[in-house]
Design a protein around this motif. Structure first.
Motif, PDB file in Angstrom:
ATOM      1  N   HIS A  97      51.251  43.952  25.736  1.00  0.00           N
ATOM      2  CA  HIS A  97      50.342  44.802  26.498  1.00  0.00           C
ATOM      3  C   HIS A  97      51.003  45.351  27.761  1.00  0.00           C
ATOM      4  O   HIS A  97      50.658  46.445  28.224  1.00  0.00           O
ATOM      5  CB  HIS A  97      49.087  44.021  26.893  1.00  0.00           C
ATOM      6  CG  HIS A  97      48.249  43.556  25.741  1.00  0.00           C
ATOM      7  ND1 HIS A  97      48.220  44.196  24.524  1.00  0.00           N
ATOM      8  CD2 HIS A  97      47.397  42.490  25.622  1.00  0.00           C
ATOM      9  CE1 HIS A  97      47.389  43.568  23.710  1.00  0.00           C
ATOM     10  NE2 HIS A  97      46.884  42.518  24.346  1.00  0.00           N
ATOM     11  N   ALA A  98      51.950  44.611  28.315  1.00  0.00           N
ATOM     12  CA  ALA A  98      52.613  45.038  29.553  1.00  0.00           C
ATOM     13  C   ALA A  98      53.348  46.363  29.390  1.00  0.00           C
ATOM     14  O   ALA A  98      53.606  47.057  30.378  1.00  0.00           O
ATOM     15  CB  ALA A  98      53.584  43.950  30.025  1.00  0.00           C
ATOM     16  N   THR A  99      53.658  46.732  28.151  1.00  0.00           N
ATOM     17  CA  THR A  99      54.416  47.970  27.936  1.00  0.00           C
ATOM     18  C   THR A  99      53.660  49.200  28.415  1.00  0.00           C
ATOM     19  O   THR A  99      54.274  50.227  28.719  1.00  0.00           O
ATOM     20  CB  THR A  99      54.783  48.137  26.450  1.00  0.00           C
ATOM     21  OG1 THR A  99      53.574  48.131  25.653  1.00  0.00           O
ATOM     22  CG2 THR A  99      55.700  47.009  25.974  1.00  0.00           C
TER      23      THR A  99
ATOM     24  N   SER B 132      48.938  42.671  34.471  1.00  0.00           N
ATOM     25  CA  SER B 132      49.528  41.901  35.557  1.00  0.00           C
ATOM     26  C   SER B 132      51.023  41.704  35.332  1.00  0.00           C
ATOM     27  O   SER B 132      51.848  41.887  36.244  1.00  0.00           O
ATOM     28  CB  SER B 132      48.819  40.546  35.675  1.00  0.00           C
ATOM     29  OG  SER B 132      49.426  39.742  36.665  1.00  0.00           O
ATOM     30  N   GLU B 133      51.397  41.340  34.092  1.00  0.00           N
ATOM     31  CA  GLU B 133      52.818  41.163  33.770  1.00  0.00           C
ATOM     32  C   GLU B 133      53.572  42.479  33.904  1.00  0.00           C
ATOM     33  O   GLU B 133      54.700  42.516  34.408  1.00  0.00           O
ATOM     34  CB  GLU B 133      52.961  40.617  32.350  1.00  0.00           C
ATOM     35  CG  GLU B 133      54.399  40.342  31.942  1.00  0.00           C
ATOM     36  CD  GLU B 133      54.516  39.654  30.600  1.00  0.00           C
ATOM     37  OE1 GLU B 133      55.499  39.943  29.876  1.00  0.00           O
ATOM     38  OE2 GLU B 133      53.644  38.813  30.261  1.00  0.00           O
TER      39      GLU B 133
ATOM     40  N   HIS C  77      51.875  44.167  44.393  1.00  0.00           N
ATOM     41  CA  HIS C  77      50.894  44.413  45.443  1.00  0.00           C
ATOM     42  C   HIS C  77      49.736  45.297  44.993  1.00  0.00           C
ATOM     43  O   HIS C  77      48.719  45.408  45.696  1.00  0.00           O
ATOM     44  CB  HIS C  77      51.594  45.101  46.615  1.00  0.00           C
ATOM     45  CG  HIS C  77      52.195  46.433  46.236  1.00  0.00           C
ATOM     46  ND1 HIS C  77      53.357  46.528  45.496  1.00  0.00           N
ATOM     47  CD2 HIS C  77      51.774  47.710  46.468  1.00  0.00           C
ATOM     48  CE1 HIS C  77      53.640  47.815  45.296  1.00  0.00           C
ATOM     49  NE2 HIS C  77      52.695  48.533  45.869  1.00  0.00           N
ATOM     50  N   VAL C  78      49.864  45.950  43.842  1.00  0.00           N
ATOM     51  CA  VAL C  78      48.840  46.905  43.400  1.00  0.00           C
ATOM     52  C   VAL C  78      47.583  46.159  42.947  1.00  0.00           C
ATOM     53  O   VAL C  78      47.654  45.314  42.056  1.00  0.00           O
ATOM     54  CB  VAL C  78      49.389  47.790  42.256  1.00  0.00           C
ATOM     55  CG1 VAL C  78      48.271  48.655  41.657  1.00  0.00           C
ATOM     56  CG2 VAL C  78      50.520  48.677  42.768  1.00  0.00           C
ATOM     57  N   PRO C  79      46.436  46.464  43.536  1.00  0.00           N
ATOM     58  CA  PRO C  79      45.205  45.764  43.151  1.00  0.00           C
ATOM     59  C   PRO C  79      44.749  46.124  41.737  1.00  0.00           C
ATOM     60  O   PRO C  79      44.978  47.248  41.257  1.00  0.00           O
ATOM     61  CB  PRO C  79      44.177  46.241  44.187  1.00  0.00           C
ATOM     62  CG  PRO C  79      44.971  46.833  45.303  1.00  0.00           C
ATOM     63  CD  PRO C  79      46.220  47.377  44.668  1.00  0.00           C
ATOM     64  N   ILE C  80      44.099  45.170  41.084  1.00  0.00           N
ATOM     65  CA  ILE C  80      43.482  45.379  39.779  1.00  0.00           C
ATOM     66  C   ILE C  80      41.964  45.320  39.949  1.00  0.00           C
ATOM     67  O   ILE C  80      41.441  44.375  40.545  1.00  0.00           O
ATOM     68  CB  ILE C  80      43.933  44.303  38.775  1.00  0.00           C
ATOM     69  CG1 ILE C  80      45.446  44.399  38.520  1.00  0.00           C
ATOM     70  CG2 ILE C  80      43.171  44.440  37.451  1.00  0.00           C
ATOM     71  CD1 ILE C  80      45.994  43.263  37.677  1.00  0.00           C
ATOM     72  N   ILE C  81      41.276  46.341  39.475  1.00  0.00           N
ATOM     73  CA  ILE C  81      39.819  46.358  39.478  1.00  0.00           C
ATOM     74  C   ILE C  81      39.386  45.930  38.078  1.00  0.00           C
ATOM     75  O   ILE C  81      39.611  46.645  37.095  1.00  0.00           O
ATOM     76  CB  ILE C  81      39.268  47.762  39.792  1.00  0.00           C
ATOM     77  CG1 ILE C  81      40.018  48.394  40.982  1.00  0.00           C
ATOM     78  CG2 ILE C  81      37.765  47.693  40.028  1.00  0.00           C
ATOM     79  CD1 ILE C  81      39.954  47.620  42.256  1.00  0.00           C
TER      80      ILE C  81
ATOM     81  N   ALA D  74      40.465  33.464  29.357  1.00  0.00           N
ATOM     82  CA  ALA D  74      41.691  32.690  29.253  1.00  0.00           C
ATOM     83  C   ALA D  74      42.060  32.109  30.620  1.00  0.00           C
ATOM     84  O   ALA D  74      41.822  32.733  31.665  1.00  0.00           O
ATOM     85  CB  ALA D  74      42.832  33.573  28.739  1.00  0.00           C
ATOM     86  N   LYS D  75      42.638  30.947  30.609  1.00  0.00           N
ATOM     87  CA  LYS D  75      43.066  30.299  31.854  1.00  0.00           C
ATOM     88  C   LYS D  75      43.984  31.206  32.650  1.00  0.00           C
ATOM     89  O   LYS D  75      43.894  31.284  33.876  1.00  0.00           O
ATOM     90  CB  LYS D  75      43.770  28.980  31.525  1.00  0.00           C
ATOM     91  CG  LYS D  75      44.272  28.218  32.743  1.00  0.00           C
ATOM     92  CD  LYS D  75      45.007  26.941  32.341  1.00  0.00           C
ATOM     93  CE  LYS D  75      45.587  26.227  33.543  1.00  0.00           C
ATOM     94  NZ  LYS D  75      46.367  25.024  33.146  1.00  0.00           N
ATOM     95  N   ARG D  76      44.869  31.923  31.939  1.00  0.00           N
ATOM     96  CA  ARG D  76      45.812  32.821  32.621  1.00  0.00           C
ATOM     97  C   ARG D  76      45.079  33.919  33.392  1.00  0.00           C
ATOM     98  O   ARG D  76      45.493  34.291  34.492  1.00  0.00           O
ATOM     99  CB  ARG D  76      46.768  33.432  31.590  1.00  0.00           C
ATOM    100  CG  ARG D  76      47.735  34.463  32.160  1.00  0.00           C
ATOM    101  CD  ARG D  76      48.661  33.844  33.176  1.00  0.00           C
ATOM    102  NE  ARG D  76      49.511  34.843  33.809  1.00  0.00           N
ATOM    103  CZ  ARG D  76      49.874  34.803  35.080  1.00  0.00           C
ATOM    104  NH1 ARG D  76      49.475  33.807  35.873  1.00  0.00           N
ATOM    105  NH2 ARG D  76      50.644  35.747  35.586  1.00  0.00           N
ATOM    106  N   ALA D  77      43.996  34.421  32.838  1.00  0.00           N
ATOM    107  CA  ALA D  77      43.239  35.475  33.514  1.00  0.00           C
ATOM    108  C   ALA D  77      42.682  34.974  34.836  1.00  0.00           C
ATOM    109  O   ALA D  77      42.752  35.669  35.867  1.00  0.00           O
ATOM    110  CB  ALA D  77      42.117  35.978  32.612  1.00  0.00           C
TER     111      ALA D  77
END
Length: 284
Positions: free
Chosen positions: A117-119, A148-149, A158-162, A200-203
């Protein structure tokens, strides 16, 4: 506003990025069958990947899976098994069928998926598109983990995720409020593709280590966003994607502090125009 149009992926959603990468990995390592659990789009992606790799696929879906979702999975040549009232039950049954020659393809909680998905962030950066925030939908958290990855990979920590969810499927927002992953008692949103009762725990870990802003929209806003997106861009997506789009259409104040926003139009192939119109009427 920039749109990453993963709704245009061949199976209809972003899922093929990570799932395709995972399926290729397991095929290279000698697996001869794929098993997955899904509310719809992940199953379609596994079925598509299996067909491309000439590997048989079995997908376990809950009773809430739509007829359209099951038909699209079968259309790719996969077997469909219906089990349980929610994805959790379908997932438990799928795991019971895995043997030494079978690869289990999790719909969201697998590092192989996140790397795939990071691609999408790699592609945005390579295209030279600047952005100072990313808006995405959250179900189980696979897309969040992948984005995120991708941000980390490109020096954009540093870029926020909404992180957008619908009421009745907001397991990430519940986890952030509780300070730990918690399980929702049930999924009551029509956006069943977001229907993981526990992220998921990672999330959850990502929310503790980088700027993540949870936004919860109602089903009506998600469906209205889908209809407006169809008018604006002539692309039909399902309410799971509409949750992210609704941040721009109905909650633009949450984006006011940013200059250039990237929205992941993650897609979803399991809704039809007639279904969206019916939802819009019933939720009015």
């Amino acid at each position: 506003m920039w749109l990453k149009m993963d709704a245009l992926q061949p199976p209809g959603s972003f899922k093929i990025r990570g799932i395709g990468a995972a399926c290729e990995h397991h095929a290279t390592n000698g697996k001869r069958r794929f098993v997955s659990s899904s509310g719809g789009n992940a199953g379609i992606a596994v079925a598509y990947a299996g067909r491309c790799l000439s590997i048989p696929v079995s997908v376990f879906v809950p009773e809430t899976a739509s007829d359209r979702a099951k038909a699209l999975i079968r259309q790719e040549g996969a077997e469909v098994f219906v089990h349980g009232a929610s994805w959790q039950e379908a997932n438990e049954r799928a795991l019971q069928t895995v043997d030494a020659e079978t690869a289990f393809i999790h719909p969201f909680d697998d590092p192989l998926l996140w790397t795939g998905h990071a691609t999408m962030i790699n592609e945005v950066v390579r295209a030279g598109v600047p952005f100072d925030a990313v808006v995405l939908s959250v179900g189980g958290g696979g897309l969040l983990a992948g984005v995120s990855e991708g941000l980390d990979r490109n020096g954009l920590q540093h870029v926020p995720i909404i992180a957008a969810e619908t009421e009745g499927a907001a397991s990430l927002a519940a986890a952030v409020k509780a300070g730990r992953p918690v399980e929702l008692p049930a999924i009551t949103s029509i956006a069943t593709s977001l229907g993981a009762r526990k992220v998921a725990k990672r999330a959850f870990e990502i929310t503790q280590n980088r700027p993540v802003d949870c936004v919860v929209v109602d089903d009506s806003a998600a469906v209205d966003a889908c209809m407006r997106f169809l008018d604006d861009h002539r692309v039909l997506v399902e309410p799971a994607c509409g949750a992210a789009l609704a941040v721009a259409y109905a909650h633009a104040e949450r984006l006011a502090r940013f200059e250039r926003v990237l929205i992941i139009a993650c897609g979803g192939a399991t809704a039809t125009l007639a279904q969206l119109q019916a939802w819009q009427t019933s939720l009015a």
